[in-house]
Design a protein around this motif. Structure first.
Motif, PDB file in Angstrom:
ATOM      1  N   ILE A 236      -5.945  19.179  33.823  1.00  0.00           N
ATOM      2  CA  ILE A 236      -7.217  18.802  34.635  1.00  0.00           C
ATOM      3  C   ILE A 236      -7.103  18.884  36.225  1.00  0.00           C
ATOM      4  CG2 ILE A 236      -9.119  17.005  34.892  1.00  0.00           C
ATOM      5  CD1 ILE A 236      -9.278  18.881  32.448  1.00  0.00           C
ATOM      6  N   GLU A 237      -5.471  17.785  36.595  1.00  0.00           N
ATOM      7  CA  GLU A 237      -5.521  18.348  38.024  1.00  0.00           C
ATOM      8  C   GLU A 237      -5.437  18.668  38.211  1.00  0.00           C
ATOM      9  OE1 GLU A 237      -3.413  12.306  37.957  1.00  0.00           O
ATOM     10  OE2 GLU A 237      -2.360  14.807  36.746  1.00  0.00           O
ATOM     11  N   GLN A 238      -4.250  19.237  37.947  1.00  0.00           N
ATOM     12  CA  GLN A 238      -4.183  21.087  38.287  1.00  0.00           C
ATOM     13  C   GLN A 238      -5.122  21.856  38.902  1.00  0.00           C
ATOM     14  OE1 GLN A 238      -1.530  22.918  35.666  1.00  0.00           O
ATOM     15  NE2 GLN A 238       0.036  21.902  35.503  1.00  0.00           N
ATOM     16  N   ALA A 239      -6.345  21.328  37.978  1.00  0.00           N
ATOM     17  CA  ALA A 239      -7.842  22.711  38.269  1.00  0.00           C
ATOM     18  C   ALA A 239      -8.773  21.757  39.109  1.00  0.00           C
ATOM     19  CB  ALA A 239      -7.937  22.205  36.743  1.00  0.00           C
ATOM     20  N   ARG A 240      -8.527  20.532  39.405  1.00  0.00           N
ATOM     21  CA  ARG A 240      -9.050  19.357  40.682  1.00  0.00           C
ATOM     22  C   ARG A 240      -8.301  20.248  41.970  1.00  0.00           C
ATOM     23  NH1 ARG A 240     -13.844  18.130  41.759  1.00  0.00           N
ATOM     24  NH2 ARG A 240     -13.635  16.689  39.296  1.00  0.00           N
ATOM     25  N   ARG A 241      -6.835  19.892  41.884  1.00  0.00           N
ATOM     26  CA  ARG A 241      -6.639  20.245  42.601  1.00  0.00           C
ATOM     27  C   ARG A 241      -6.854  21.937  43.905  1.00  0.00           C
ATOM     28  NH1 ARG A 241      -1.620  17.307  44.781  1.00  0.00           N
ATOM     29  NH2 ARG A 241      -0.631  18.643  45.195  1.00  0.00           N
ATOM     30  N   ARG A 242      -6.586  22.796  42.430  1.00  0.00           N
ATOM     31  CA  ARG A 242      -7.191  24.167  43.176  1.00  0.00           C
ATOM     32  C   ARG A 242      -8.428  24.609  43.475  1.00  0.00           C
ATOM     33  NH1 ARG A 242      -5.533  29.735  41.511  1.00  0.00           N
ATOM     34  NH2 ARG A 242      -6.909  30.333  43.153  1.00  0.00           N
ATOM     35  N   GLN A 243      -9.112  23.239  43.026  1.00  0.00           N
ATOM     36  CA  GLN A 243     -10.632  23.230  43.452  1.00  0.00           C
ATOM     37  C   GLN A 243     -10.272  23.534  44.605  1.00  0.00           C
ATOM     38  OE1 GLN A 243     -13.272  20.391  41.651  1.00  0.00           O
ATOM     39  NE2 GLN A 243     -14.750  21.897  42.158  1.00  0.00           N
ATOM     40  N   ILE A 244     -10.139  22.363  45.101  1.00  0.00           N
ATOM     41  CA  ILE A 244      -9.869  21.629  46.559  1.00  0.00           C
ATOM     42  C   ILE A 244      -9.252  23.066  47.882  1.00  0.00           C
ATOM     43  CG2 ILE A 244      -9.169  19.774  47.346  1.00  0.00           C
ATOM     44  CD1 ILE A 244      -9.352  18.173  45.563  1.00  0.00           C
ATOM     45  N   ILE A 245      -8.358  22.859  47.211  1.00  0.00           N
ATOM     46  CA  ILE A 245      -7.492  23.842  47.783  1.00  0.00           C
ATOM     47  C   ILE A 245      -8.320  25.218  48.219  1.00  0.00           C
ATOM     48  CG2 ILE A 245      -5.936  25.761  47.432  1.00  0.00           C
ATOM     49  CD1 ILE A 245      -3.991  23.618  46.613  1.00  0.00           C
ATOM     50  N   ASP A 246      -9.251  25.696  47.533  1.00  0.00           N
ATOM     51  CA  ASP A 246     -10.173  26.863  47.576  1.00  0.00           C
ATOM     52  C   ASP A 246     -10.914  26.475  48.401  1.00  0.00           C
ATOM     53  OD1 ASP A 246      -8.566  28.373  45.909  1.00  0.00           O
ATOM     54  OD2 ASP A 246      -9.971  28.470  44.094  1.00  0.00           O
ATOM     55  N   ALA A 247     -11.555  25.207  47.882  1.00  0.00           N
ATOM     56  CA  ALA A 247     -12.789  24.961  49.097  1.00  0.00           C
ATOM     57  C   ALA A 247     -11.844  24.746  50.917  1.00  0.00           C
ATOM     58  CB  ALA A 247     -13.308  23.442  48.226  1.00  0.00           C
TER      59      ALA A 247
END
Length: 150
Positions: free
Chosen positions: A12-23
């Motif tokens: 979940i943390e990895q997915a959230r970090r990826r979402q933030i990076i993409d944004a």
């Protein structure tokens, strides 16, 4: 966040970090480095800016991870398209074609790197310079191999 958790983030943390990076890439591409604040990135993904602070202590940390993500994606994509060949000429052509294709298909990432590179942040500029130096060295090796092969 405790040390063990930092060294091994959950899915979940990895997915959230990826979402933030993409944004962040989207915000950088559209509005530039100065506009890529935690608040602006948070609005892009409809989360709290404090959630970004939880995952990235500073803007420099976030931008460094954005650079790492883009470079890793670029390297993986380009390398996979070059394939395995003994011909330096074929490899060079594949390299150029895959780079041009990557740049055309990932314009937001390329624009984001440009904005980050022009940010004046010395740590990030050094990170980009290290990658550029390594890329040039690989290209020089390819040219040398081609010259030696005739």
């Amino acid at each position: 966040m405790d040390t063990a958790r930092r060294s091994r983030p959950t899915f979940i943390e990895q997915a959230r970090r990826r979402q933030i990076i993409d944004a962040t890439i989207i915000v950088l591409a559209a509005d530039g480095y100065r506009a890529a604040t935690f608040a602006r990135v948070a609005r892009q993904v409809d989360i709290s800016p404090s959630l970004i602070s939880y995952h990235f202590a500073t803007k420099t940390t976030l931008m460094s991870d954005v650079v790492t993500h883009i470079i890793a994606d670029m390297d993986t994509t380009i390398t996979s398209e070059i394939g395995d060949t003994d011909s330096a000429r074929v490899a060079l052509r594949a390299l150029i074609e895959s780079q041009v294709r990557y740049f055309a298909e990932h314009t937001d990432a390329v624009l984001a790197l440009g904005h980050i590179g022009n940010s004046g942040d010395g740590a990030i500029t050094a990170q980009l310079d290290r990658h550029r130096t390594a890329s040039i060295a690989e290209l020089e090796e390819l040219f040398t191999a081609g010259q030696q092969a005739g």
